[in-house]
Scaffold this motif. Sequence first.
Motif, PDB file in Angstrom:
ATOM      1  N   ALA A 283       2.684   9.653  -6.562  1.00 52.93           N
ATOM      2  CA  ALA A 283       3.229  10.990  -6.310  1.00 52.93           C
ATOM      3  C   ALA A 283       4.687  11.083  -6.756  1.00 52.93           C
ATOM      4  N   LEU A 284       5.002  10.500  -7.904  1.00 54.96           N
ATOM      5  CA  LEU A 284       6.377  10.503  -8.391  1.00 54.96           C
ATOM      6  C   LEU A 284       6.795  11.895  -8.865  1.00 54.96           C
ATOM      7  N   PRO A 285       8.051  12.266  -8.621  1.00 53.01           N
ATOM      8  CA  PRO A 285       8.556  13.530  -9.179  1.00 53.01           C
ATOM      9  C   PRO A 285       8.488  13.526 -10.706  1.00 53.01           C
ATOM     10  N   ALA A 286       8.444  14.701 -11.277  1.00 58.29           N
ATOM     11  CA  ALA A 286       8.291  14.816 -12.735  1.00 58.29           C
ATOM     12  C   ALA A 286       9.421  14.116 -13.482  1.00 58.29           C
ATOM     13  N   GLU A 287      10.633  14.154 -12.931  1.00 63.56           N
ATOM     14  CA  GLU A 287      11.771  13.532 -13.611  1.00 63.56           C
ATOM     15  C   GLU A 287      11.563  12.035 -13.821  1.00 63.56           C
ATOM     16  N   LEU A 288      10.895  11.381 -12.863  1.00 62.39           N
ATOM     17  CA  LEU A 288      10.680   9.939 -12.963  1.00 62.39           C
ATOM     18  C   LEU A 288       9.540   9.594 -13.907  1.00 62.39           C
ATOM     19  N   ARG A 289       8.762  10.600 -14.275  1.00 60.52           N
ATOM     20  CA  ARG A 289       7.654  10.381 -15.211  1.00 60.52           C
ATOM     21  C   ARG A 289       7.990  10.856 -16.625  1.00 60.52           C
TER      22      ARG A 289
ATOM     23  N   ARG B  21      13.927   9.143  -0.031  1.00 58.29           N
ATOM     24  CA  ARG B  21      14.955   8.168  -0.417  1.00 58.29           C
ATOM     25  C   ARG B  21      14.372   6.771  -0.610  1.00 58.29           C
ATOM     26  N   LEU B  22      13.456   6.400   0.267  1.00 61.10           N
ATOM     27  CA  LEU B  22      12.841   5.082   0.123  1.00 61.10           C
ATOM     28  C   LEU B  22      12.020   4.992  -1.156  1.00 61.10           C
ATOM     29  N   SER B  23      11.261   6.032  -1.434  1.00 55.58           N
ATOM     30  CA  SER B  23      10.452   6.046  -2.647  1.00 55.58           C
ATOM     31  C   SER B  23      11.335   5.970  -3.890  1.00 55.58           C
ATOM     32  N   LEU B  24      12.397   6.744  -3.893  1.00 49.45           N
ATOM     33  CA  LEU B  24      13.309   6.746  -5.035  1.00 49.45           C
ATOM     34  C   LEU B  24      14.051   5.413  -5.145  1.00 49.45           C
ATOM     35  N   ALA B  25      14.414   4.837  -4.010  1.00 55.29           N
ATOM     36  CA  ALA B  25      15.108   3.542  -4.034  1.00 55.29           C
ATOM     37  C   ALA B  25      14.219   2.461  -4.638  1.00 55.29           C
TER      38      ALA B  25
ATOM     39  N   ALA C 120       0.825  -1.202   0.000  1.00 55.78           N
ATOM     40  CA  ALA C 120       0.000   0.000   0.000  1.00 55.78           C
ATOM     41  C   ALA C 120       0.861   1.254   0.000  1.00 55.78           C
ATOM     42  N   THR C 121       1.945   1.218   0.782  1.00 56.14           N
ATOM     43  CA  THR C 121       2.874   2.349   0.796  1.00 56.14           C
ATOM     44  C   THR C 121       3.497   2.559  -0.573  1.00 56.14           C
ATOM     45  N   ASN C 122       3.895   1.473  -1.219  1.00 56.64           N
ATOM     46  CA  ASN C 122       4.488   1.559  -2.553  1.00 56.64           C
ATOM     47  C   ASN C 122       3.524   2.193  -3.543  1.00 56.64           C
ATOM     48  N   GLN C 123       2.241   1.800  -3.483  1.00 58.50           N
ATOM     49  CA  GLN C 123       1.254   2.340  -4.409  1.00 58.50           C
ATOM     50  C   GLN C 123       1.066   3.835  -4.202  1.00 58.50           C
ATOM     51  N   GLN C 124       1.047   4.277  -2.946  1.00 53.49           N
ATOM     52  CA  GLN C 124       0.916   5.700  -2.665  1.00 53.49           C
ATOM     53  C   GLN C 124       2.105   6.481  -3.215  1.00 53.49           C
ATOM     54  N   GLU C 125       3.308   5.910  -3.059  1.00 51.55           N
ATOM     55  CA  GLU C 125       4.497   6.584  -3.561  1.00 51.55           C
ATOM     56  C   GLU C 125       4.463   6.720  -5.079  1.00 51.55           C
TER      57      GLU C 125
END
Length: 227
Positions: free
Chosen positions: A52-58, A83-87, A44-49
């Motif tokens: 809300a990805l930064p524009a660079e990752l999209r 950091r966790l979201s980006l990792a 569930a945490t992963n899905q929330q992250e």
Amino acid sequence: MRLREPLVGMVWWIAAWGWAGLPTAAEPPTASQPGDTSSSQLDATNQQEQSALPAELRNPRLDPATAVSLVWSQLAEADIAGRLSLARWADQHGCRAEAKALANEVLAVEPDNQAARHLLGQVRVHGEWVSVEEALAIARGWLAAGHVELLAGLLPRVEAARGPSYVRREALRLHAEVEARRDRWDRVQQLWQQLYELTPTGDERIQLEAKLAILRANPDGMFLVLG
């Protein structure tokens, strides 16, 4: 009258193969590990992250490594969640070295951060963080010693942690055996289905397909028990 308990071993003559050579059981912990998060909560945490990805990752014009580097450079020093979201994103997009480095940055601040440990392929046993391979060996020993309830808590963490595909498949097999001993055949079916989806074509996949068909037709596991 069906004497299910004495016949549980027969389930695995049909429903599992190759459990010989189990290592000596490790001494189990006396209580659940504090602070551990279930795999469903982590999902569930992963899905929330992801939402809300930064524009660079999209940005499809940026390769993953470049996108990770750009976002990483903008993170505040104390931004653990970032950091966790980006990792996680890096790990999912083939940037394994970057994912490990980000996870290690989190652990430098929070040594017991479960999400970061999972990204590094570690789970907690006896209050210590060990590799999923070590945890799997401990799980085999606990199964041989009959520590079924403890395994029901450990194995989902092994399944959720980052590691070789064979470790997850083996954890699913063990978990299915544990749930059969608990007479929870609906859960056995779920675990076998996951295992089936992870198993390459071959004899093992064919056997799983047959076992699933039997269990769907007999949800109480009758014919799997009676052979």
